[in-house]
Every structure is written in C-alpha cells, then in structure tokens.
Design a protein around this motif. Structure first.
Motif, PDB file in Angstrom:
ATOM      1  N   THR A 469       0.863  -1.191   0.000  1.00 58.02           N
ATOM      2  CA  THR A 469       0.000   0.000   0.000  1.00 58.02           C
ATOM      3  C   THR A 469       0.892   1.231   0.000  1.00 58.02           C
ATOM      4  O   THR A 469       1.571   1.499   0.995  1.00 58.02           O
ATOM      5  N   GLN A 489      -3.114   6.516  -4.655  1.00 55.29           N
ATOM      6  CA  GLN A 489      -2.897   5.494  -3.634  1.00 55.29           C
ATOM      7  C   GLN A 489      -3.374   4.151  -4.168  1.00 55.29           C
ATOM      8  O   GLN A 489      -4.536   4.000  -4.562  1.00 55.29           O
ATOM      9  N   ALA A 491      -3.183  -0.339  -3.806  1.00 56.63           N
ATOM     10  CA  ALA A 491      -2.884  -1.548  -3.025  1.00 56.63           C
ATOM     11  C   ALA A 491      -2.660  -2.667  -4.031  1.00 56.63           C
ATOM     12  O   ALA A 491      -3.508  -2.903  -4.903  1.00 56.63           O
TER      13      ALA A 491
END
Length: 774
Positions: A469, A489, A491
C-alpha cells in the motif's frame, strides 16, 4: 513565473496504511474486495410499474420515476403513452453524502408545462436491509403508490431498496448521486468498464513468383513489384531482378491483423513504367477468414491465385477478367509469435497469439485503486478550477477503467481488479486522466482527455502474498519542466500459485519460440509494433464508453522511440552507472599495483600465490565471494516497489530548449532559426559520437593488421614473437608463467617507469584504415 525549488520528498514513494476491507471484526466481508476501503451505498432498483392512472386531459400517461434523497435527485427515462412501463434502472447514493433519513420514490407524468404527480413510495433508511455479496440479489417487490397525505392511490411500483458496497453487481451500471449534474448522454463516459485488447495476429505473406504477366508496353522489359495492402497497412516487394513476364521475388511481407478479420488482403502486381508512374498488371483479393494458421516454423503449402485487371470491391461489377496471369503465394497467420503492441522494456504480456501454446498461469495479480490526493485543477468550469479524474490500468489483454469522480481533487474510487499472471517479468501500468467528455456535445469539438500521470509496477520486484500500500507520485514532464500532479494510492498483491513453476520460468526464453527460430528484423518489429498500437487504439476507441486514442497511446508509450536530448543524457549516465563499479575495481587494482597500501598489496600477493598453486580454488572463490555479497546486501534489499525517478530521468536538470524540442511535433513545427540551432547542436553531439566510433574502429583494425602484413615489419615482428612464445610456453609450466606474469604486474613502483609499455607502443604503431578515409 519562477519554478518552485525541487524537494526530493515531493517525488518520493510514501507507504500508507489504509483501512482495507473495512468494517469491524465481526462484519461479514467480501473476499473479492479486500484490497480497498469499503464504501457504503444506498441502492434503489426501479424495475417497472403497472396500472398507472392517466393524468392528462388526453387520457394518456407518459410516466417516469424520480428518486430523491435529501438534495440528490435522479430520474429514469420517460415512456410515452404507457401505463405499464418497465425501466430496470439502479440508483446509488453514497452513504457519506446522505443528508436525509427518508428516500422518496415518486412516479410522475411528463407534461409540457408542469409534470403531474401520480404517486410515491417512502422508505425509512433505518429499516433498509443490508446486502453483501455473495448474497443473492434482493428480490424486488410491488409497492402501492400513495398520495402526499398517505392515502393509497391507483398504481403499483416494483422496487428493491438495500444498503450495499461498491462490490455490489449493480455498482458499475448504476446512476451515482455524485454525477447528478451530468446530462444523460454524458453518463456513459463516467462509468467503470473492462476492455479486452483485440486478438492480434502476424500475417506473413510470402510472395514467391508470378506467371504470364501481360504488360501494357511489350517493347520493354518490365520492372515488376508486388504491392500488398491490409487496411491502412501497405507494403511492397523489391523490383524483381528477373525482368521477364515470369518474375520471381521469394520475399516475406509481414502485417498485423486483428480478430474479427474485417479487412481483406489486397495484392496488386505493378510495373514501374517511369518514376512516379506505375501500371497495375493485375490484382487479387484474399479473405483472411480462409487463411491457414500455423503454430511453428513448418512450411505450409503454397497456392496460386488468379490476377484480375478489375476486381469486385464493395459490390461493384466485374468489368474485365484475365485468368492467364497468376501469382504464387504462401500466406499464413502466425500463431507462434507474440504480437508486440507495447514497448519491450515494460511488456505486460509475452504469450503467443495461439491459445494452444499458452502455459498455465503462475499466479494472480490484484490491484486496488483507492484514492488520489492533491490533484491539480486540469480545466476551468464556471470560473473555477476543477478535475474529473478516472484511472486506467493495463495488464496483459485486459484494460480496466474506473468510474469518473466528478469535480474532486481527492477522488475516492476504491475499485479492485484481478488479472491472471503468466510471467513474473512483466509490468502493470496505471494511468490517471481528466475526463473532458462529460457533456456529449464536447465530443464533436475534438476534446481530448488530459493525462495526469502514470505509474508502472514490475511484478518481479514484488514479494509474493504481500499487500503493498503506497501513495505513488503522479509526475508528468511538460515543456515548462517536471511537474507533480498529485498522488495516487494503490494496493497491490501478487499471489503465486506455484513457486516451482515461477522459478522455472526464469530459465525460459522471454518471448515465444518462433521469435528465436524464425526471428523478425529490428525494422520489422518496430513497424509491426506501430501498426499493432494503431489497431488497438482504433478498436478500443470504438467501445462504449470509448477508451480514447490518446489514452491508449499514452499507456502503450507510443512516442518512446522519439529523439530526446534529455533521454540521451539519462541513458548515457545509466551506462556510466553500470560501468562505475568496473572503473572502481580498475582504480583499486591500480592502487594495489602501485603499493598505495602496502599491507593490502601483500595480502593480494599471498592470495595470488595460493590461487596459482591451487587453481582449482579460483572458481569456487569467485562464486563464494558473490554469494557472500548477495547475502550481505539482503539486509538493504528494497522494501518498496520502484516508481518514476525524476533524477534518473534527468527531468529536473533538463534545459527548457531541450524540453521544447522533446515536445515538438514530427515533422517539426518550430521556426527555421530554432530548427537550425537544434540541428547544429545535434551535429555537434553526433560529431563526438562519430569520433568515438571511429576510435573504436581504429583499434579493431589495428588488431586485424597484426597478421594482415599491411605493415610487413610489424607483422614479421609479431609472427616471430608468437613463434618464440609458443616454444617458451611449451617448455615452461603454465603455473610458472602465470606466477611470473602476476609478480610482474604487481611489482613495486621502484621497478616501474612512467613511459608506456613495449606492447602498447607496438600496438599504437600498427596501421589502421584511416589513411584510406576521404
């Protein structure tokens, strides 16, 4: 306007700790959405209505449904003169923005002046059921319509209302409350979508020969060549060296074809009468549906095709047919190659075209596209800056596009996607863009979606089964310099199903077998890649919503081959970075030879004597040394995936004129004086490269002249030396020779002098072919 001073932390990768999966420990969670933060939505599915009363004086009813929750209001399409309409539309309201405790679903009759109220259904949000996949969808029910005072009226509405997450099947196609300002024809352009690259084939056309050609001018020997066209791809053979009526070529022409095969292969035999003037001797049209496919390098049967003066194109009448002329061809669709549509440095797929040749997948790649932070305004609307951002991710043949978040500099997507992985040495590309097609009318004005930034992640740099992450900087290069557009962002998790199979892949060729058995030339690969990217961008731009040409080209790095002074400098310093350890070792050895540190030199002498006496220890010592270095460096192994490096790219130190040149069109659109200045600069750089290449050629020619008798005295000396050396080395043990050579190399500075050595003097005196250069 002065540019802000560069701060390294701005362009660095930042580790984040998002609340993945969402909910408390006791909540029932979906395993397919465990890489994103859960977002709660109120879903309203409006299915159909029946027995609606007529409100018009004409006795007809034009019904539609309005779903209202606080300040947000969504409407279905209306039907004319229909009392039993069917909509089957879903509305989604973000729980974060809910400002009311009641959702109101109203049926109205569309009118010219004012829409008439037919009836409504109210739901208390506290009583709405919660649904989490893989639960089955909530079954819709009939609800009796009510007046505003609560009395029942004629008519019923079939509805389903539930609380869910973005993992719900209804999410991608739902109308979203944050898109309430978007007109109906722009809604399609903001939805999330999955696209597939069309299946691409290499088409090989082996032009062998032609027979019984009938030229228009029989008084001359024909200069015949074959021209082949597939869509907008056009190739031609060389002019046949046998200037007869039965010319031969035996030449391969390579095309890119995409399923479904919409275009035909058109071949024409043409005679060059004069420069710029060609006479068509015959044509033939071949449908790719009937072309054989091969999986290996075994030759397929060739076939003769009749050449016709006039062929049927789009239903035209055949005017004149000549069956006496024919052409000999061997045509096949190559299933054993991988059609390169990406840059080879960051390919996401390396499998051959034919599915029969695919190996089993080795794992799963999961990507959670969470949020973006600090996006810059990309356009102006109503006098203020705004950004309507969406993400595109590409891996293998699968492209994904998130929904567009309207008017937000901190958009939250929280969408998760999955790919099968067939090779770990591949790269996934994620791009962020600004949607400029929210209003349908803008399409005609040639609006282009603006790029915000791009991220590449190489799977081989990821540890298996670990969730990464990070907030990746979105960096773009503009004519004004490098610019950070925000952060995205993500993951990422790479799950390996078989560690043994993945380790085995590291010993296998990167590309399919055909690329090595029957390789394509560098020029062919470059041309075919350009045609493949053109086909992919054209096909995806025809989807709905379209994945536009500028998006596909940016994701596939179409312009990566263009000249750039900045990239040239960056690549030069990359080479120096690779060579610097070797240079450091050479300097260290030079210090050893000159006894700068006597203790170290004595230890090297002892080690050298041991290796001479026990040569079987040389290779084990080297590999043990490499093993220890690798184990030592394990402590400092990279913990984060790589990201765009502005220093490595020389983006911060690039001169404004170099950047302007990099963003120039091809051919150039700059004024002549600027072009002349850049041309002179390029000549200066090329002159230095030319000198270096010339020096390398000179050293190589001097080596050749050792035995060429170009300089008879030098060659005589060298041949005599070789004869004496052969006798000496024959009678002297090899260990003694190595021992004496090593001691001579490591001799004390007292026994050295600053003049060049005899072998170097002899080599520099050898002749090269520079004397013969004009």
């Amino acid at each position: 306007m002065m540019q802000r001073p560069f701060r390294p932390e701005e362009y660095s990768l930042k580790e984040t700790s998002p609340h993945l999966g969402g909910g408390a420990a006791g909540d029932k969670l979906t395993t397919t959405y465990d890489l994103v933060e859960q977002m709660q939505y109120l879903y309203v599915r409006v299915v159909k209505a029946k027995d609606l009363p007529s409100k018009d004086i004409t006795g007809s009813c034009d019904p539609y449904v309005e779903v209202k929750l606080g300040n947000y209001k969504g409407t279905t399409r209306h039907f004319e003169k229909k009392t039993n309409p069917e909509w089957n539309q879903v509305f989604a309201f973000s729980k974060e923005r809910i400002q009311s405790s009641v959702v109101e679903i109203t049926v109205k009759d569309k009118d010219f002046v004012k829409d008439d109220f037919i009836g409504r259904v109210l739901f208390d949000l506290n009583e709405v059921p919660k649904r989490v996949p893989p639960d089955s969808p909530l079954a819709p029910q009939w609800y009796r319509l009510e007046e505003r005072n609560g009395h029942k009226v004629k008519g019923e509405l079939m509805l389903a209302v539930w609380m869910g997450t973005q993992a719900d099947e209804a999410f991608p196609e739902a109308w979203h409350s944050d898109a309430a300002s978007i007109p109906g024809d722009g809604l399609a352009s903001i939805r999330s979508k999955v696209y597939l690259t069309p299946k691409l084939w290499y088409l090989r056309v082996n032009v062998i020969e032609a027979q019984d050609l009938i030229p228009s001018d029989r008084t001359r020997f024909p200069d015949v060549y074959v021209k082949a066209m597939l869509g907008n791809q056009a190739l031609r053979t060389r002019v046949s060296p046998s200037r007869t009526l039965n010319p031969m070529w035996n030449e391969d022409l390579m095309f890119v074809a995409a399923e479904p095969f919409e275009e035909h292969l058109i071949l024409s035999v043409e005679d060059r009468i004069a420069p710029g003037k060609d006479d068509v001797l015959g044509r033939t049209i071949i449908s790719l549906q009937h072309v054989p496919r091969r999986l290996d390098h075994k030759l397929l049967n060739s076939q003769w095709y009749n050449l016709e003066k006039h062929v049927i194109v789009d239903g035209e009448q055949k005017k004149e047919t000549k069956f006496s002329s024919r052409i000999h061809l061997r045509i096949c669709l190559e299933g054993g190659y991988h059609v390169l549509d990406e840059s080879t440095h960051y390919s996401s797929d390396l499998r051959p075209t034919a599915k029969q040749l695919w190996k089993h997948s080795i794992g799963i790649l999961e990507l959670g596209i969470l949020t973006a932070q600090g996006l810059l305004p990309m356009k102006t609307k109503d006098g203020r800056g705004t950004t309507d951002a969406y993400c595109v991710a590409k891996y293998g043949q699968k492209w994904v596009r998130t929904r567009t978040i309207i008017d937000s500099f901190t958009p939250k997507w929280n969408e998760q996607y999955t790919w099968e992985v067939y090779d770990p040495c591949t790269v996934i590309t994620i791009g962020v863009f600004d949607n400029c097609h929210l209003n349908g009318g803008e399409k005609a004005n040639g609006a282009r979606d603006t790029r915000i930034g791009k991220v590449r992640i190489r799977l081989s740099t990821l540890e298996t089964d670990r969730v990464y992450t990070h907030a990746y900087p979105l960096i773009v290069l503009t004519p004004a310099g490098v610019k950070k557009m925000g952060e995205v962002q993500l993951a990422v998790r790479f799950t390996c199903s078989s560690l043994l199979n993945m380790m085995h892949l590291y010993s296998q060729p990167l590309l399919p077998k055909m690329h090595y058995v029957h390789p394509l030339s560098v020029m062919q690969v470059d041309n075919l890649r350009r045609q493949a990217t053109n086909i992919v961008s054209t096909r995806l731009s025809r989807a709905e919503p379209p994945l536009r040409k500028e998006i596909v080209e940016y994701m596939l790095d179409v312009d990566s081959h263009m000249w750039s002074m900045r990239k040239s400098k960056a690549n030069f310093f990359r080479i120096m970075g690779v060579l610097s350890p070797l240079i450091a070792v050479a300097k260290w050895f030079d210090q050893i030879c000159h006894w700068r540190n006597p203790l170290t030199t004595i230890l090297i002498h002892i080690l050298f004597v041991i290796l001479v006496l026990y040569p079987e220890l040389i290779l084990p010592t080297i590999f043990l040394y490499l093993f220890l270095i690798g184990v030592w460096y394990y402590r400092w192994r990279p913990r984060q995936p790589p990201h765009m490096d502005t220093r490595l790219s020389h983006a911060e130190s690039a001169h404004p004129d170099e950047l302007d040149e990099e963003f120039d069109t091809f051919p150039t659109s700059r004024p002549p004086d600027i072009v002349r200045m850049r041309y002179d600069r390029l000549r200066s750089v090329a002159g230095r490269i030319q000198t270096v290449v010339g020096d390398l050629a000179t050293q190589g020619e001097r080596l050749q002249s050792l035995l060429s008798w170009r300089d008879p005295r030098a060659t005589a000396l060298f041949v005599t030396f070789c004869f004496i050396a052969a006798i000496v080395l024959y009678v002297t043990p090899f260990r003694v020779v190595v021992f004496l050579a090593g001691l001579y190399t490591l001799r004390h500075p007292r026994f050295r002098h600053k003049m060049p050595s005899v072998p170097l003097n002899f080599f520099r005196r050898l002749p090269a072919r520079t004397d013969s250069m004009l």
